[in-house]
Motif scaffolding. Structure first.
Motif, PDB file in Angstrom:
ATOM      1  N   GLN A 118      40.278  43.453  35.802  1.00 58.56           N
ATOM      2  CA  GLN A 118      38.887  42.974  35.609  1.00 58.56           C
ATOM      3  C   GLN A 118      38.256  42.444  36.934  1.00 58.56           C
ATOM      4  O   GLN A 118      37.168  42.750  36.861  1.00 58.56           O
ATOM      5  CB  GLN A 118      39.092  41.642  34.444  1.00 58.56           C
ATOM      6  CG  GLN A 118      37.624  41.278  34.004  1.00 58.56           C
ATOM      7  CD  GLN A 118      36.900  42.378  33.603  1.00 58.56           C
ATOM      8  OE1 GLN A 118      37.333  43.011  32.500  1.00 58.56           O
ATOM      9  NE2 GLN A 118      35.605  42.556  33.820  1.00 58.56           N
ATOM     10  N   VAL A 119      38.817  41.912  37.958  1.00 61.65           N
ATOM     11  CA  VAL A 119      38.455  41.608  38.894  1.00 61.65           C
ATOM     12  C   VAL A 119      37.888  42.709  39.727  1.00 61.65           C
ATOM     13  O   VAL A 119      36.875  42.866  40.449  1.00 61.65           O
ATOM     14  CB  VAL A 119      39.454  40.864  39.950  1.00 61.65           C
ATOM     15  CG1 VAL A 119      39.023  40.528  41.190  1.00 61.65           C
ATOM     16  CG2 VAL A 119      39.929  39.489  39.326  1.00 61.65           C
ATOM     17  N   ILE A 120      38.876  43.880  39.594  1.00 59.65           N
ATOM     18  CA  ILE A 120      38.573  45.034  40.607  1.00 59.65           C
ATOM     19  C   ILE A 120      37.186  45.862  39.725  1.00 59.65           C
ATOM     20  O   ILE A 120      36.272  46.271  40.526  1.00 59.65           O
ATOM     21  CB  ILE A 120      39.618  46.067  40.542  1.00 59.65           C
ATOM     22  CG1 ILE A 120      40.798  45.300  41.428  1.00 59.65           C
ATOM     23  CG2 ILE A 120      39.165  47.224  41.105  1.00 59.65           C
ATOM     24  CD1 ILE A 120      41.979  46.240  41.532  1.00 59.65           C
ATOM     25  N   LYS A 121      37.304  45.852  38.453  1.00 60.69           N
ATOM     26  CA  LYS A 121      36.231  46.446  37.635  1.00 60.69           C
ATOM     27  C   LYS A 121      34.535  45.631  38.052  1.00 60.69           C
ATOM     28  O   LYS A 121      33.768  46.402  38.294  1.00 60.69           O
ATOM     29  CB  LYS A 121      36.288  46.211  36.261  1.00 60.69           C
ATOM     30  CG  LYS A 121      37.419  47.323  35.840  1.00 60.69           C
ATOM     31  CD  LYS A 121      37.465  47.585  34.175  1.00 60.69           C
ATOM     32  CE  LYS A 121      38.404  46.403  33.613  1.00 60.69           C
ATOM     33  NZ  LYS A 121      38.568  46.380  32.122  1.00 60.69           N
ATOM     34  N   THR A 122      35.012  44.320  38.135  1.00 64.75           N
ATOM     35  CA  THR A 122      33.521  43.596  38.453  1.00 64.75           C
ATOM     36  C   THR A 122      33.170  43.614  39.777  1.00 64.75           C
ATOM     37  O   THR A 122      31.939  44.147  40.063  1.00 64.75           O
ATOM     38  CB  THR A 122      33.974  42.065  38.278  1.00 64.75           C
ATOM     39  OG1 THR A 122      34.285  41.876  37.069  1.00 64.75           O
ATOM     40  CG2 THR A 122      32.458  41.418  38.475  1.00 64.75           C
ATOM     41  N   TYR A 123      33.949  44.055  40.562  1.00 60.45           N
ATOM     42  CA  TYR A 123      33.713  44.155  41.953  1.00 60.45           C
ATOM     43  C   TYR A 123      33.073  45.782  42.177  1.00 60.45           C
ATOM     44  O   TYR A 123      31.994  45.784  42.636  1.00 60.45           O
ATOM     45  CB  TYR A 123      34.894  44.221  42.994  1.00 60.45           C
ATOM     46  CG  TYR A 123      34.694  44.455  44.457  1.00 60.45           C
ATOM     47  CD1 TYR A 123      34.033  43.648  45.303  1.00 60.45           C
ATOM     48  CD2 TYR A 123      34.458  45.823  44.855  1.00 60.45           C
ATOM     49  CE1 TYR A 123      33.978  43.590  46.655  1.00 60.45           C
ATOM     50  CE2 TYR A 123      34.211  46.198  46.098  1.00 60.45           C
ATOM     51  CZ  TYR A 123      33.685  45.056  46.945  1.00 60.45           C
ATOM     52  OH  TYR A 123      33.704  45.439  48.013  1.00 60.45           O
ATOM     53  N   LEU A 124      33.661  46.613  41.478  1.00 58.30           N
ATOM     54  CA  LEU A 124      33.004  48.048  41.625  1.00 58.30           C
ATOM     55  C   LEU A 124      31.764  47.943  41.021  1.00 58.30           C
ATOM     56  O   LEU A 124      30.889  48.731  41.447  1.00 58.30           O
ATOM     57  CB  LEU A 124      33.954  49.016  40.608  1.00 58.30           C
ATOM     58  CG  LEU A 124      35.270  49.228  41.534  1.00 58.30           C
ATOM     59  CD1 LEU A 124      36.384  50.310  40.698  1.00 58.30           C
ATOM     60  CD2 LEU A 124      35.290  49.845  43.128  1.00 58.30           C
ATOM     61  N   LYS A 125      31.460  47.416  39.891  1.00 56.52           N
ATOM     62  CA  LYS A 125      30.168  47.584  39.286  1.00 56.52           C
ATOM     63  C   LYS A 125      29.133  46.717  40.109  1.00 56.52           C
ATOM     64  O   LYS A 125      28.010  47.103  39.997  1.00 56.52           O
ATOM     65  CB  LYS A 125      30.366  46.858  37.877  1.00 56.52           C
ATOM     66  CG  LYS A 125      31.106  47.801  36.970  1.00 56.52           C
ATOM     67  CD  LYS A 125      31.133  47.304  35.389  1.00 56.52           C
ATOM     68  CE  LYS A 125      31.866  46.124  35.217  1.00 56.52           C
ATOM     69  NZ  LYS A 125      31.775  45.730  33.723  1.00 56.52           N
TER      70      LYS A 125
END
Length: 331
Positions: free
Chosen positions: A172-179
């Protein structure tokens, strides 16, 4: 500016470094170990910059002379060790850049910092040469060994260094960063985060990789049409992936993620944890026409295919055996 607050995740390591700064309890040698792309160099740089900063706070101020030098890449008391020969860091590299240099006091800072990236490339002779410096360094010396494999070091090196292991970030941390920072779509952020397995650097690289996008399209075209295609047609698709010079291990990893979604949906009927949310219709159809045991057999067959390829089993044979299991377990 490079500060701990700018680094995503790795809270335990960041807290460790902050405490070391606040208590003035800095070790002479650190090993930062983790996969390439996880942030080993970023963490070492943030700590090195804070160590050299003229501010008394346990962070880099970003505005003092030392910080400005560091950010420009021209700090005289921070040495990035280079190696002449590809594939190894030898005795001459270590002697010339560390051993013979450590007795020159810092020009303007409290510490003389040496950062060795890809330290798993240190030869045994180079490690032995470095051992005395690690055992009896001048009080101002701090050494960072950045590695993907701490097992490559001699026990005598390991026992004299503070070892800090980077852990994967939550998806979730990575997804938020990518978005938020890379403007990646929800679907693509899900796929990249799952595929990167907690490695932010890898996720960022995947999010802009045309090869990864092409691989997704080709693998999804195969796994979403398992029920319609004959084994020979599927084999042609896999051969095309190989001929397109795609990383075939990654193709198989991608299939694993797909069938895990199928298994999860069959078990829970919950789509919130899906990686391939856009492919709901296909996943539901596969789940409805497969048993739990059948999906488990498919996942094991993909594992076996990967092992067979790494053992140099004929590509066609390894793939056909895997595809037969896929077809047999779709009813």
């Amino acid at each position: 500016m490079l500060g701990f607050e700018d680094i995503l995740g790795h809270d335990q390591i960041k807290d460790y470094f902050k405490n070391a700064l606040e208590r003035h309890q800095v070790s002479h040698a650190y090993i930062l170990t983790g996969e390439a792309g996880m942030g080993r160099k970023t963490l070492a740089n943030a700590f090195a910059m804070a160590l050299q900063c003229g501010d008394e706070d346990a962070r880099a101020c970003g505005s003092c002379h030392s910080c400005r030098q560091f950010m420009s890449g021209n700090h005289p008391d921070v040495v990035y060790v280079r190696h002449e020969k590809p594939g190894s860091i030898g005795v001459d590299d270590v002697r010339g850049q560390i051993i013979n240099d450590v007795f020159i006091k810092p020009y303007s800072s409290p510490y003389k910092i040496y950062i060795v990236d890809q330290a798993e490339l240190l030869t045994i002779a180079a490690q032995n040469a470095l051992l005395k410096t690690i055992e009896e360094p001048p009080e101002y010396v701090v050494l960072f060994l950045l590695t993907t494999n701490s097992e490559s070091f001699l026990p005598t090196i390991l026992s004299r260094c503070t070892i800090l292991k980077l852990k994967p970030l939550y998806d979730q941390v990575i997804k938020t960063y990518l978005k938020e920072h890379k403007k990646v779509s929800d679907h693509q952020a899900d796929v990249c985060a799952a595929f990167a397995r907690g490695n932010l650097g890898k996720a960022i690289a995947l999010s802009s990789s045309e090869e990864f996008l092409r691989m997704q399209e080709m693998v999804l075209d195969l796994v979403t049409h398992v029920q319609e295609m004959e084994v020979r047609e599927m084999l042609v698709s896999l051969r095309e992936m190989k001929e397109a010079n795609l990383n075939f291990e990654e193709c198989l990893d991608f299939m694993q993620l797909w069938y895990r979604d199928v298994l999860m949906f069959k078990a829970t009927k919950d789509t919130s944890m899906f990686i391939f949310k856009d492919e709901y219709r296909y996943i539901k159809e596969l789940a409805d026409h497969s048993s739990f045991d059948g999906i488990e057999k498919i996942l094991k067959a993909i594992d076996k295919a990967s092992l067979r390829l790494s053992a140099n089993v004929n590509f066609e044979v390894a793939m056909e055996l895997m595809l037969l299991v896929m077809k047999e377990n779709f009813v």
